[in-house]
Scaffold this active site. Sequence first.
Site, short mmCIF file in Angstrom:
data_model
loop_
_atom_site.label_atom_id
_atom_site.label_comp_id
_atom_site.label_asym_id
_atom_site.label_seq_id
_atom_site.Cartn_x
_atom_site.Cartn_y
_atom_site.Cartn_z
N ALA A 1 13.78 74.64 -5.70
CA ALA A 1 13.08 75.53 -6.65
C ALA A 1 11.73 75.00 -7.13
O ALA A 1 11.13 75.60 -8.03
CB ALA A 1 13.96 75.87 -7.87
N ALA A 2 11.22 73.94 -6.52
CA ALA A 2 9.87 73.48 -6.90
C ALA A 2 8.84 74.55 -6.53
O ALA A 2 7.96 74.88 -7.33
CB ALA A 2 9.54 72.17 -6.20
N GLY A 3 8.97 75.10 -5.32
CA GLY A 3 8.05 76.16 -4.89
C GLY A 3 8.21 77.41 -5.76
O GLY A 3 7.22 78.10 -6.06
N ASP A 4 9.43 77.71 -6.15
CA ASP A 4 9.67 78.88 -7.01
C ASP A 4 9.05 78.66 -8.38
O ASP A 4 8.47 79.58 -8.97
CB ASP A 4 11.18 79.12 -7.17
O1 RIB Z 1 14.01 78.19 -3.35
C1 RIB Z 1 15.23 77.67 -3.75
C2 RIB Z 1 16.31 78.69 -3.62
O2 RIB Z 1 16.48 79.00 -2.26
C3 RIB Z 1 17.67 78.23 -4.09
O3 RIB Z 1 17.88 78.45 -5.46
C4 RIB Z 1 18.62 78.97 -3.18
O4 RIB Z 1 19.33 79.97 -3.83
C5 RIB Z 1 17.75 79.55 -2.07
O5 RIB Z 1 17.59 80.89 -2.22
#
Ligand code: RIB
Length: 306
Positions: free
Chosen positions: A251-254
């Site tokens: 989730a760093a990119g998110d």
């Molecule tokens: O980008 C990270 C996410 O990728 C995780 O939370 C997982 O659910 C996948 O979708």
Amino acid sequence: MQRNKVLVIGSLNMDLVVQVPRVPRDGETVLGSEFHRYFGGKGANQAVAAARQGAPTIMAGRVGADAFGRDQIAALQAEGIDTSYLLVDAECSSGVAFIVIDTQGNNRIMVVPGANGAVSPQDMAALEPVMAECSCVVIQLEIPLAAVLAAVRAAHAQGAKVILNPAPAQPLPLDIYPCLTVITPNESEAQLLTGVAVSDLASARQAAQVLLDRGVLAVVITLGAQGAYGLTLSGEFHFPAHPVDVVDTVAAGDTFTGALAALIAEGRSLKEAVEYANAAAALAVTRRGAQPSVPTRAEVLRFLGK
Ligand code: RIB
């Protein structure tokens, strides 16, 4: 009417995470040290990232009519995120991600899309009135491509800024690029989209130029340990990565894309937004889990010494 809202369209997953000393080889069993369940999914993570930076945030997508789906909705609501455009799909299970993390913090992810795979172009048509009220519409590629393309076209037509995080990467039709305000690939996603192997600033510049030539207004490539690189028609910029102890990069990119959207929605320049998002992502890798790792605005500002 002031348009400062962020609409995130995308996936919601329950992340089932196993900590292992090393990833097993074919046919091998490795004993893990820890198991955790985290709220995840690229779309939901990005919505949480935008909301924790203070953006009024709406999440659209689908969950199954099961406990994971109910928990996901409750978790987003607890963040103050508007979930009234989330559909509960009685035909599907909720999305699940199986994640293996080694001692270096590297991850391998297997996703079963479930209800995320049922998000449709018709769902996107129904979102047009809300798109018209939003500053930014944020989309990833963890829902069907037909729905992504419909969302991008509709959001662009409604005058929203369209931010596409092309993850997980897949080729996109060329006519979609002129509808994108910002695209935020990482190195491997940039390579898949452009054919340019991205490993340093020079290759990032080359890949970004390819995307700019296709009609995107701004390209921001996240480079992991090398920070973030941006290219627009008015110039380029680079922010080096902050030196931090990496625990878990999930989730760093998110976090980067969600924080970027929040800052753009409040009227900051792209360069300011990238500098901020780069710091938010640095904090995220120091913590375990997807949504639990996303920092708040106060934490990011403290980290930046502001
Ligand atoms: O980008 C990270 C996410 O990728 C995780 O939370 C997982 O659910 C996948 O979708």
